[in-house]
Design an enzyme around this catalytic site. Structure first.
Site, PDB file in Angstrom:
ATOM      1  N   ASP A  55      -6.439  -6.982   3.646  1.00 21.24           N
ATOM      2  CA  ASP A  55      -7.530  -6.483   3.157  1.00 21.24           C
ATOM      3  C   ASP A  55      -8.561  -7.735   2.588  1.00 21.24           C
ATOM      4  O   ASP A  55      -9.584  -7.515   2.685  1.00 21.24           O
ATOM      5  CB  ASP A  55      -7.119  -5.276   1.988  1.00 21.24           C
ATOM      6  CG  ASP A  55      -7.993  -4.695   1.128  1.00 21.24           C
ATOM      7  OD1 ASP A  55      -9.044  -4.437   1.948  1.00 21.24           O
ATOM      8  OD2 ASP A  55      -7.982  -4.907   0.091  1.00 21.24           O
ATOM      9  N   ASP A 108     -12.364  -9.249   4.060  1.00 21.81           N
ATOM     10  CA  ASP A 108     -13.530  -9.217   3.298  1.00 21.81           C
ATOM     11  C   ASP A 108     -14.136 -10.717   3.400  1.00 21.81           C
ATOM     12  O   ASP A 108     -15.448 -10.791   3.577  1.00 21.81           O
ATOM     13  CB  ASP A 108     -13.377  -8.840   1.829  1.00 21.81           C
ATOM     14  CG  ASP A 108     -13.644  -7.260   1.655  1.00 21.81           C
ATOM     15  OD1 ASP A 108     -13.510  -6.662   2.657  1.00 21.81           O
ATOM     16  OD2 ASP A 108     -13.976  -6.895   0.694  1.00 21.81           O
ATOM     17  N   ASP A 142      -2.912 -18.229   0.199  1.00 23.60           N
ATOM     18  CA  ASP A 142      -4.001 -18.691  -0.535  1.00 23.60           C
ATOM     19  C   ASP A 142      -4.702 -19.851  -0.026  1.00 23.60           C
ATOM     20  O   ASP A 142      -5.782 -19.935  -0.005  1.00 23.60           O
ATOM     21  CB  ASP A 142      -3.465 -19.133  -1.636  1.00 23.60           C
ATOM     22  CG  ASP A 142      -1.936 -19.934  -1.753  1.00 23.60           C
ATOM     23  OD1 ASP A 142      -1.668 -20.038  -0.758  1.00 23.60           O
ATOM     24  OD2 ASP A 142      -1.519 -20.566  -2.812  1.00 23.60           O
ATOM     25  N   LYS A 200       3.082 -15.276   2.045  1.00 30.40           N
ATOM     26  CA  LYS A 200       3.652 -16.263   1.053  1.00 30.40           C
ATOM     27  C   LYS A 200       4.857 -16.285   0.752  1.00 30.40           C
ATOM     28  O   LYS A 200       5.574 -15.848  -0.060  1.00 30.40           O
ATOM     29  CB  LYS A 200       2.903 -15.563  -0.438  1.00 30.40           C
ATOM     30  CG  LYS A 200       1.504 -15.467  -0.831  1.00 30.40           C
ATOM     31  CD  LYS A 200       0.892 -16.859  -0.996  1.00 30.40           C
ATOM     32  CE  LYS A 200       1.378 -17.142  -2.459  1.00 30.40           C
ATOM     33  NZ  LYS A 200       1.080 -18.440  -3.041  1.00 30.40           N
ATOM     34  N   TYR A 252       0.693  -1.139   0.033  1.00 31.81           N
ATOM     35  CA  TYR A 252      -0.101  -0.084   0.040  1.00 31.81           C
ATOM     36  C   TYR A 252       0.776   1.225  -0.092  1.00 31.81           C
ATOM     37  O   TYR A 252       0.599   2.391  -0.518  1.00 31.81           O
ATOM     38  CB  TYR A 252      -0.897  -0.026   1.285  1.00 31.81           C
ATOM     39  CG  TYR A 252      -2.128  -0.689   0.958  1.00 31.81           C
ATOM     40  CD1 TYR A 252      -2.172  -2.146   0.708  1.00 31.81           C
ATOM     41  CD2 TYR A 252      -3.298   0.002   1.293  1.00 31.81           C
ATOM     42  CE1 TYR A 252      -3.531  -2.576   0.437  1.00 31.81           C
ATOM     43  CE2 TYR A 252      -4.670  -0.461   1.006  1.00 31.81           C
ATOM     44  CZ  TYR A 252      -4.572  -1.846   0.904  1.00 31.81           C
ATOM     45  OH  TYR A 252      -5.827  -2.500   0.431  1.00 31.81           O
TER      46      TYR A 252
END
Ligand code: IPM
Ligand code: MG
Length: 370
Positions: A252, A256, A228, A195, A144
């Site tokens: 983020d 959700d 993932d 990751k 970001y």
């Protein structure tokens, strides 16, 4: 009776922000009337409305007021009207500036299933019933904010967009500490997500989390998971998690996903906290996880509960007002148990109500609990 000098800056923002925040105002007034808590409130502009009337998604003056406040209550920003603006003045930049300049590195996004809403989830009741997890998202670093960033034109005329994923030890350790401390007050489990299989920044994240754990938090159970896989596990068996700690971008996305387990984004509150100063005080901003939902703005049908629950988080985390926070959360529970629902959480056999009527119901339940 508490002291009256708790300074709140209220930034309703765009879209449904002002209408959901209106219901929080009513709860604040209720606390004042009952002499259970008193706040000194002021309002400001953020997002598209700030751009329209002040020329920037947040003005320097509003920023200064945010820095001086004990807590900021934030609604939502953005909408189609401002989508074509240059990046630097888009509504979202107002929120990102608040996060960055206030140093709000720890973003707490609890995903809890309220029992009356079990049936509103798209997942099977047995998968989500009793769910109570905390996503802790790093909020001031990573892709970001990483440099270099931008869009450039190459000598051959092709364009190239660049963002940088970057984390330092101290950024990882400070959010890691918050994760372990939170876990100690919950079910004592932290799952760190990155990751590390493809990204060096993820490898560093994993190593630093493990080191911090081994040095200071051996009593907490720590596991590591690729992002993932975490997305998959969140919809397969979300109850395996207690605290998930992850970077800005994965946080983020995963938050959700976790939000939807609870039935609606309209239910999810969040707290963004900075480092504690010498008096233990932290800068703080509280906001619903949902966005400005321009398609339903101004219709009095938005769900105000995420915003109200964000206010409850403020009582808990900024002011240590546990009892008052409990009352607000219980009032939300009872309102739902009465079968009133805004459109987003409608189920067969319940009554569809407006934003305002949801607020009325909350106040009635608060009256009973006081
Ligand atoms: C969130 C939002 C923001 C983000 C946007 C509005 C900039 O999606 O708070 O999750 O990406 O952080
Ligand atoms: Mg988001």
């Amino acid at each position: 009776m508490s002291t009256p000098n708790k300074k709140l800056l209220i930034l309703p923002g765009d879209g449904i922000g002002p209408e959901v925040m209106r219901q929080v105002h009513r709860v604040i007034e209720w606390f004042d009337k009952k002499r259970l808590a008193r706040f000194e409130t002021s309002e400001g502009l953020v997002g598209g409305c700030a751009y329209d009337s002040e020329g920037a998604p947040i003005s320097d003056e509003t920023m200064a007021r945010a820095q001086e406040s004990d807590a900021v209550l934030f609604g939502a920003v953005g909408g189609p009207k401002w989508e074509a603006l240059p990046f630097a003045v888009r509504p979202e930049r107002g929120l990102l500036r608040l996060r960055k300049e206030m140093g709000l590195f720890a973003n707490l996004r609890p995903a809890m299933v309220f029992e009356p809403l079990v049936g509103a989830s798209t997942l099977k009741p047995e998968v989500v019933s009793g769910l109570d997890i905390m996503i802790l998202r790093e909020l001031t670093g990573g892709v970001y904010f990483g440099e270099p960033r931008g869009i450039e034109t190459l000598p051959n005329g092709e364009r190239r967009g660049v963002n940088t994923q970057v984390y330092t030890t101290s950024e990882i350790v400070r959010v890691g500490r918050v994760a372990f401390e939170l876990a100690r007050k919950r079910r004592n489990k932290v799952c760190s997500v990155e990751k590390a299989n493809v990204m060096e920044s993820g490898e560093l994240w994993r190593e630093e989390m493990q080191k911090l754990h081994d040095a200071e938090y051996k009593d907490v159970e720590l596991s590591h998971m690729y992002a993932d896989n975490c997305a998959m596990q969140l919809v397969r068996n979300p109850k395996q998690f207690d605290v998930i700690v992850t970077d800005n971008l994965f946080g983020d996305i995963l938050s959700d996903c976790a939000a939807m387990l609870t039935g609606s984004l309209g239910m999810l509150p969040s707290a963004s906290l900075g480092a504690a100063d010498s008096t233990g005080r932290r800068k703080a901003l509280y906001e619903p996880v949902h966005g400005s939902a321009p398609d339903i703005a101004g219709k009095d049908i938005a769900n105000p509960l995420a915003c109200v629950l964000s206010f409850a988080m403020m009582l808990r985390y900024s002011f240590d007002m546990t009892e008052q926070a409990d009352i607000v959360e219980k009032a939300v529970q009872s309102a739902l148990a009465r079968g009133v629902r805004t459109t987003d959480i409608m189920q067969p056999g319940t009554a569809r109500v407006s934003t305002t009527v949801m607020g009325d119901t909350l106040l009635r339940e608060l009256d009973k609990l006081a």
